[in-house]
Structures are given as C-alpha cells and as structure tokens.
Design an enzyme around this catalytic site. Structure first.
Site, mmCIF file in Angstrom:
data_model
loop_
_atom_site.group_PDB
_atom_site.id
_atom_site.type_symbol
_atom_site.label_atom_id
_atom_site.label_comp_id
_atom_site.label_asym_id
_atom_site.label_seq_id
_atom_site.Cartn_x
_atom_site.Cartn_y
_atom_site.Cartn_z
ATOM 1 N N TYR A 46 12.692 0.396 -3.824
ATOM 2 C CA TYR A 46 12.608 1.016 -2.552
ATOM 3 C C TYR A 46 11.188 0.116 -1.946
ATOM 4 C CZ TYR A 46 11.606 4.021 1.601
ATOM 5 O OH TYR A 46 11.513 4.580 2.868
ATOM 6 N N LYS A 66 10.877 -2.540 1.096
ATOM 7 C CA LYS A 66 10.062 -2.273 2.446
ATOM 8 C C LYS A 66 9.186 -3.292 2.461
ATOM 9 C CE LYS A 66 12.091 1.621 3.835
ATOM 10 N NZ LYS A 66 12.717 1.513 5.327
#
Length: 253
Positions: A154, A158
């Site tokens: 993640y 991002k």
C-alpha cells in the site's frame, strides 16, 4: 453560479467512503458525476443521494485494472453528459501484512488497483480533456506513502501515485490539464473500521487514539478530503499542479 456548473466528473471507487463523499461534494458544487465502482449496483446509493439533493449522476460498473472497461466508462461518461472534465482516482484496496507474510497476489492486487487503475483511468480520461484543452485529475495518495508497518504494498502504491502525479502534470500541463494528488491521514471510513477490528479495538477507541496524537486533536472525515478535492478541481486552483496535498490534521505518521 456554483463552482463546477457545466463540468462533468468521473470518480472511481465512489460507492462508499471517501469516494462517495467526493462524488456528493462535486455534484453539490454543480458537476454532473459518474459514480464508478466495481459493481454498478453498489453505486446506486451514492447516485440516489446526489439526485435527492438535486444533482445529476449515473452509476457505472467497471474494473479499473481492465483497460477496456475503464475506457468504456470514460467514453460513456462523456457521451451521457457531453464531456469529461474531471477525474478523481479514488479506487483502492488494502491487503496488509508484514513482508515475510505478504503474498505475491496481495502485492499485485494492491499495486494493480492503485497504480495500474490510476494509469488506465487517466489515460482514458485525458483524451477527452486534451481535445477540449481543459481538465482536472486528482489521485488519492495517503500518509502511508511515507511508510507504515505492514503496508509495504500500500505504501509503495501510494508513493507511486505521487510520482505519477508529478509526471502527468508535466506532460498534460500544456494542454490545460491540472494534475494533483491528495494524501489523507486517518479518515473515518469502513476501512478504518476494519483496521480497528484487526487491531482488536473498537472504531471509536482507534479514532480517539489517533486524535490524541494529531495536532488539530481530531481525526478526519470523508468530507474533509472531499472539500480539498473540490478546490483542486475548481478553476480557482488553475495555477496549482503536480502537488500532493496532505489532509492529515498535521500528523504525517
């Protein structure tokens, strides 16, 4: 006159949470909104809420990692509303685990939805924007881009979106297209509820814990993120591009 009167927006992952709040805010500001989610039926509640408030919206089902489906979604939005001026890349998933437990599939899923999804949606939308010499693209990054234990996939996705944003701003700026990112901190959504359960606490207790270490002494709401995006897709932000705006109450980590 509302800030977005006459504009058309496509918001991915808009069935709930931050995406639904963004769709609702853009509609309230005058935009016609395509509410995109993996399942078209899942977007019905968001569309119903927008229409009940006097706005215009349609639900579209598409997998953002499928080029054919997302291109068809962008084209349908432009056909039904007459243009496509705004894209919000919000669709996302989490598959958290420490590195030694993180599966290849969970890595690929998170990278695929966030990075490939934003790439395909932006590519599909930009052709409409370039033709019109006008457009706004906003992608959802996160404070997790700065590193979070158990989120190697993640965090990577991002932070990748921040580089993607900078590059698109350079490429698309000459065509009147602004490209920015928003990086939320702790925002109360279903996802944070799931996090609380995984950590063995309640959503309220988890929110209180984060509020205590946040300078503004509260956690964020989806409307906080929606308000920032509403500014970035308005003409008032026409000299802002290639930026990542942290919406985190002052707490980076």
């Amino acid at each position: 006159m509302a800030a977005l009167d006459g504009r058309v927006a496509l918001v991915t992952g808009a069935a709930r949470g931050i995406g639904a709040a963004v769709a609702g805010r853009l509609a309230a500001d005058g935009a016609a909104v395509a509410v995109l989610d993996l399942d078209e039926a899942a977007g019905k509640a968001t569309v119903d809420a927008i229409e009940a408030a006097g706005g215009r919206a349609i639900a579209i089902g598409a997998d953002v990692t499928n080029a054919e489906q997302i291109t068809a979604a962008a084209d349908r939005t432009a056909e039904e509303f007459g243009s496509l001026d705004i894209l919000v890349n919000n669709a996302g998933v989490t598959r958290d685990n420490l590195l030694f437990k993180l599966s290849e599939q969970d890595w690929d899923t998170v990278i695929g939805v966030h990075l490939k999804g934003a790439f395909l949606a932006s590519k599909a939308a930009q052709k409409h924007m370039v033709a019109k010499k006008y457009g706004k693209i906003v992608s959802l990054s996160s404070v997790s881009a700065l590193g979070t234990r158990g989120q190697a996939n993640y965090s990577t996705a991002k932070m990748g979106l921040q580089g993607f944003t900078r590059t698109l701003a350079i490429e698309l700026g000459p065509f009147g297209i602004n490209v920015n990112a928003v990086a939320p901190g702790f925002i109360v959504t279903e996802m944070t509820g799931i996090l609380a359960e995984r950590l063995g606490t309640t959503p309220d207790e988890l929110a209180a814990k984060y509020a205590d270490v946040t300078p503004v002494r509260r956690v964020g709401q989806p409307t906080d993120v929606a308000a920032t995006i509403a500014f970035l897709v308005s003409d008032e932000s026409s000299f802002i591009t290639g930026q990542t705006i942290y919406v985190d109450g002052g707490r980076r980590l």
